[in-house]
Design a protein around this motif. Structure first.
Motif, PDB file in Angstrom:
ATOM      1  N   ARG A  84       0.837  -1.187   0.000  1.00  0.00           N
ATOM      2  CA  ARG A  84       0.000   0.000   0.000  1.00  0.00           C
ATOM      3  C   ARG A  84       0.878   1.246   0.000  1.00  0.00           C
ATOM      4  O   ARG A  84       1.946   1.265   0.592  1.00  0.00           O
ATOM      5  N   THR A  85       0.410   2.273  -0.650  1.00  0.00           N
ATOM      6  CA  THR A  85       1.120   3.543  -0.654  1.00  0.00           C
ATOM      7  C   THR A  85       0.276   4.593   0.049  1.00  0.00           C
ATOM      8  O   THR A  85      -0.920   4.410   0.262  1.00  0.00           O
ATOM      9  N   ALA A  86       0.917   5.702   0.420  1.00  0.00           N
ATOM     10  CA  ALA A  86       0.189   6.763   1.111  1.00  0.00           C
ATOM     11  C   ALA A  86      -0.884   7.354   0.211  1.00  0.00           C
ATOM     12  O   ALA A  86      -1.943   7.771   0.676  1.00  0.00           O
ATOM     13  N   VAL A  87      -0.625   7.403  -1.091  1.00  0.00           N
ATOM     14  CA  VAL A  87      -1.587   7.940  -2.051  1.00  0.00           C
ATOM     15  C   VAL A  87      -2.394   6.777  -2.626  1.00  0.00           C
ATOM     16  O   VAL A  87      -1.814   5.873  -3.225  1.00  0.00           O
ATOM     17  N   PRO A  88      -3.717   6.762  -2.454  1.00  0.00           N
ATOM     18  CA  PRO A  88      -4.522   5.677  -3.011  1.00  0.00           C
ATOM     19  C   PRO A  88      -4.306   5.546  -4.518  1.00  0.00           C
ATOM     20  O   PRO A  88      -4.302   6.543  -5.246  1.00  0.00           O
ATOM     21  N   ASN A  89      -4.134   4.322  -4.957  1.00  0.00           N
ATOM     22  CA  ASN A  89      -3.858   4.034  -6.361  1.00  0.00           C
ATOM     23  C   ASN A  89      -5.039   3.263  -6.937  1.00  0.00           C
ATOM     24  O   ASN A  89      -5.233   2.083  -6.644  1.00  0.00           O
ATOM     25  N   LEU A  90      -5.844   3.934  -7.756  1.00  0.00           N
ATOM     26  CA  LEU A  90      -7.080   3.362  -8.277  1.00  0.00           C
ATOM     27  C   LEU A  90      -7.023   3.261  -9.799  1.00  0.00           C
ATOM     28  O   LEU A  90      -6.305   4.008 -10.460  1.00  0.00           O
TER      29      LEU A  90
END
Length: 302
Positions: free
Chosen positions: A3-9
């Motif tokens: 998981r990254t701090a910035v949501p990746n959609l």
């Protein structure tokens, strides 16, 4: 899953028009990473030696993203559509949130199956006949009162709908569909006050609702065909029907169409759309629907 701090959609799309641009706008405002990728670019890999299958789109490993939005299911052959659904089911099995869930997309895209689900849940729906025989469809035409709407089994935005109240025209139409190898989907025409209701349901809540007025003498209310949207508040019964319809079909996100039946004095559930548009609803209600969708998908991360 990393998981990254910035949501990746990722949004799987069939084009890059207004709705995709609105999703990009919302993602930028929310500081989310959003990739919109054409559905036909989805590929599956099995036997990679890792013990797990892999689903990619545009070079992105969809098994590693924070969520996948099914923005549209583009037309295709039976094999193409089945593979796309297979890929969505695989992503769900890998623990990736998919909006809407694959099974809900399968049900909602099929008008007969969706209506059967609604009927089984005890929700009021228009009298409907579905089959492949022109002769039997003609008998159903009489049973349905001699005034019917013929619809494609798969379709949206009011396109492909034909209203028929003439016996000979019905005969010719049914025989043409039979020769084309089409499924014949026939629904009783409902006498309504010239408008229907569209409720946008997300995560068991109603995000917004509009009343859609048919243009002129047209009986279709779809805004894409010239219908006029108007802000409205749903009465408790309309709200109950909308939420129950979304639940019956299994959708987390849905556009629910409700039609007032003047002859029976009640609301009918006309359709559940699992890949709903929101341009008219957002513009009329002022709700930032695109942001609500992305926030809901982010919250579904496991």
């Amino acid at each position: 899953m990393l998981r990254t701090a910035v949501p990746n959609l990722v949004a799987l799309v069939s084009g890059f028009g207004w709705h995709v641009q609105d999703l990009h706008r919302a993602a930028e405002a929310l500081n989310f990473r959003l990739n919109a990728i054409s559905f036909p670019r989805v590929v599956g890999q099995v036997g990679t030696g890792t013990g797990r299958s892999r689903v990619e789109a545009g070079g992105i490993d969809l098994g590693q993203v924070d969520g996948v939005l099914v923005r549209m299911m583009p037309p295709g052959s039976l094999e193409q559509v089945v593979f796309r659904m297979d890929a969505l089911h695989r992503l769900e099995a890998l623990g990736v949130p998919v909006l809407n869930p694959p099974r809900a997309v399968e049900v909602a895209v099929d008008k007969y199956l969706a209506l059967a689900r609604l009927d089984a849940a005890g929700l009021p729906v228009p009298p409907t006949w579905t089959g492949e025989s022109a002769a039997e469809a003609l008998a159903a035409f009489e049973w349905l009162g001699g005034d019917v709407v013929i619809k494609p089994l798969f379709g949206s935005e009011g396109r492909g709908l034909v209203r028929v109240s003439d016996l000979e025209l019905a005969r010719r139409t049914f025989h043409t569909l039979e020769r084309l190898g089409a499924v014949i989907y026939v629904q009783a025409a409902i006498r309504h006050p010239g408008y229907d209701l569209r409720a946008f349901v997300l995560g068991g809540q109603i995000v917004g609702a509009i009343r859609r007025h048919a243009p002129g003498a047209d009986w279709r209310t779809n805004v894409s065909l010239g219908g006029r949207p108007e802000l409205c508040s749903l009465e408790p019964e309309a709200e109950r029907l909308a939420l129950s319809a979304a639940k019956a079909v299994g959708t987390e996100m849905a556009g629910i169409d409700l039609l007032p039946d003047l002859d029976r004095g009640r609301l009918l559930v006309l359709e559940v759309n699992a890949v709903p548009g929101w341009r008219a609803l957002a513009g009329t209600t002022g709700v930032d629907v695109a942001s609500e969708i992305l926030l809901h998908l982010k919250a579904a991360r496991r």
